[in-house]
Design a protein around this motif. Sequence first.
Motif, PDB file in Angstrom:
ATOM      1  N   ALA A  49       4.641  -1.715 -15.307  1.00  0.00           N
ATOM      2  CA  ALA A  49       4.518  -0.392 -14.707  1.00  0.00           C
ATOM      3  C   ALA A  49       3.051  -0.029 -14.607  1.00  0.00           C
ATOM      4  CB  ALA A  49       5.259   0.653 -15.544  1.00  0.00           C
ATOM      5  N   GLY A  50       2.612   0.464 -13.437  1.00  0.00           N
ATOM      6  CA  GLY A  50       1.287   1.013 -13.269  1.00  0.00           C
ATOM      7  C   GLY A  50       0.162   0.012 -13.231  1.00  0.00           C
ATOM      8  N   ALA A  51      -1.020   0.538 -12.932  1.00  0.00           N
ATOM      9  CA  ALA A  51      -2.199  -0.314 -12.817  1.00  0.00           C
ATOM     10  C   ALA A  51      -2.628  -0.899 -14.151  1.00  0.00           C
ATOM     11  CB  ALA A  51      -3.349   0.489 -12.203  1.00  0.00           C
ATOM     12  N   TYR A 111      -7.868   1.282  -5.719  1.00  0.00           N
ATOM     13  CA  TYR A 111      -7.508   2.656  -5.367  1.00  0.00           C
ATOM     14  C   TYR A 111      -8.571   3.211  -4.424  1.00  0.00           C
ATOM     15  CZ  TYR A 111      -6.070   7.509  -5.604  1.00  0.00           C
ATOM     16  OH  TYR A 111      -5.637   8.761  -5.261  1.00  0.00           O
ATOM     17  N   PHE A 112      -8.133   3.676  -3.269  1.00  0.00           N
ATOM     18  CA  PHE A 112      -9.019   4.283  -2.281  1.00  0.00           C
ATOM     19  C   PHE A 112      -8.849   5.796  -2.359  1.00  0.00           C
ATOM     20  CE2 PHE A 112      -8.877   0.026  -0.841  1.00  0.00           C
ATOM     21  CZ  PHE A 112      -9.942  -0.198   0.036  1.00  0.00           C
ATOM     22  N   ASN A 161       3.442  10.027  -7.697  1.00  0.00           N
ATOM     23  CA  ASN A 161       2.458  10.479  -8.685  1.00  0.00           C
ATOM     24  C   ASN A 161       1.833   9.332  -9.469  1.00  0.00           C
ATOM     25  OD1 ASN A 161       2.764  13.222  -8.027  1.00  0.00           O
ATOM     26  ND2 ASN A 161       4.529  13.414  -9.395  1.00  0.00           N
ATOM     27  N   GLY A 162       1.520   8.255  -8.774  1.00  0.00           N
ATOM     28  CA  GLY A 162       0.857   7.132  -9.411  1.00  0.00           C
ATOM     29  C   GLY A 162       1.746   6.263 -10.274  1.00  0.00           C
ATOM     30  N   ARG A 163       3.052   6.479 -10.230  1.00  0.00           N
ATOM     31  CA  ARG A 163       3.987   5.671 -11.023  1.00  0.00           C
ATOM     32  C   ARG A 163       4.638   4.628 -10.126  1.00  0.00           C
ATOM     33  NH1 ARG A 163       8.068   9.544 -13.970  1.00  0.00           N
ATOM     34  NH2 ARG A 163       8.592   7.573 -15.011  1.00  0.00           N
ATOM     35  N   ILE A 197       0.856  -1.179   0.000  1.00  0.00           N
ATOM     36  CA  ILE A 197       0.000   0.000   0.000  1.00  0.00           C
ATOM     37  C   ILE A 197       0.895   1.233   0.000  1.00  0.00           C
ATOM     38  CG2 ILE A 197      -1.922  -1.134   1.190  1.00  0.00           C
ATOM     39  CD1 ILE A 197      -1.117   0.287   3.727  1.00  0.00           C
ATOM     40  N   PHE A 198       0.486   2.273  -0.709  1.00  0.00           N
ATOM     41  CA  PHE A 198       1.245   3.520  -0.714  1.00  0.00           C
ATOM     42  C   PHE A 198       0.326   4.672  -1.060  1.00  0.00           C
ATOM     43  CE2 PHE A 198       1.921   1.197  -4.665  1.00  0.00           C
ATOM     44  CZ  PHE A 198       1.531   2.110  -5.644  1.00  0.00           C
ATOM     45  N   GLY A 199       0.612   5.827  -0.460  1.00  0.00           N
ATOM     46  CA  GLY A 199      -0.240   6.984  -0.604  1.00  0.00           C
ATOM     47  C   GLY A 199      -0.041   7.723  -1.909  1.00  0.00           C
TER      48      GLY A 199
END
Length: 444
Positions: A220-222, A174-175, A207-209, A157-159
């Motif tokens: 990489a990424g969702a 994604y919360f 930044n979402g990366r 998990i990461f903010g």
Amino acid sequence: MPDLAAISDSLGAECLGAVFVRTSTGTFRTVAATATAIFELNNTDYSWTDISGPSAPYSASERWSFTRFGDMLLIHNISDPIQKYDINAGGAVSDLGGSPPQAKYSCVVGDFVVLGNLSGAETTVHWSGYNDCEHWTVGDKGSDTQEIPEGGEIFSIFGDRGGFYVIQRAGMQYFSFALDSPYIFTRTVINPNQGAVSPRSVVNIGNGRFYYLSEDGFFAGADRTPIGAERVDKWILSVIDPAYLDDVSGAADPYEKIVWWVYQTATGLRNMIGYDWQLDRWCMSDKAVSDVFPLVTIGMTWDALDDLYASIDGVDLPFDSRLFMGGRPTLAAFDTDNKLAFFTGANLEATFDTSFFQPDDAVRASVTSARLTTDASAATVTVISKSYHGDADRYSREGAMTSSGIIPLRADGRLHKIRATIPAQSAWTIMSDVDVSVVASGGR
């Protein structure tokens, strides 16, 4: 790739996590943990001070997590009570108040601390009360829990700016903050089927990366943008010991813009593979490490050199090295002696291989020389040749660089591969290509 330069005493056991924090006065503290204890690095003599709390000796079976919340550092694993460390005051750690659940992972999202993969609830997240990391009563001060019904075990998990990501074994969530509803966060499935194969392989660069190892390679990424397909995926999955696939761990080098993953081979070696996210290129290193972490250099005075070197002549690093500056973000590791080390030593030997090429479709060809485009003053080249695909490799005699830059060679075959080597401790920055001279050998 610079060599490791060890600076500390041994931790006495394998490091299962490390982090640096900056105090309000601008100094840095380095904290590391083993399976049974938590330590702080002494910035003067580079020894380790045991700062374990009353819950020690600990029984960590996996790597620790470290999350900063204000002036407090939370240190935890799923087997022991969450520990808190006063960043400014220092001293020993203590148990976090409020009876929080034990958890594998944590992050800070706005004014909340979020825990993921709880003891006895591996698919659940639990966030603290508003601006209070020692308040965990559900329904009070905004604290709440959420079980994720699909996707399996939580791996990371990461903010993010508007919420937090949850990476699972077979899914991603994604919360996001829900300011216009009675809830603190609302959940969105961002990938319903794929996740990560190793919990510590997930590396967030902001930044979402983020990057991670999945069952079928690196992504990489969702949206699972492939970064290793047709380059390293098949190879890395063939050399990793399957018994240690879930032990692959990664860290981002904050200086070189490279994500490094440490993996264990079938022969027991712990090697590294790196992805440069700026250049979209891969590299690798066989330097043995137990794990890697983004830390800051400690900084040294002239007097402190006596703790590391017998004499001034024994200092094997340039005095403008980042190691001596202090407070510079860089990649760190613990070596096989469990000593903290930075990649600030002399350059390691570098090896470059081309793919196999066929100079002439009709006849065999002889490689007679090569010229490297490099600023290295010394380099050697070996030609690896074959008569056909599937044939055994034949290695030519190693050729050395001459004053003209031309490297004389002699190798015959239909298929050739060029291997260039720059010796250890060489000063260089570029190796971009090789020009090869060939002549038809006449044989078929």
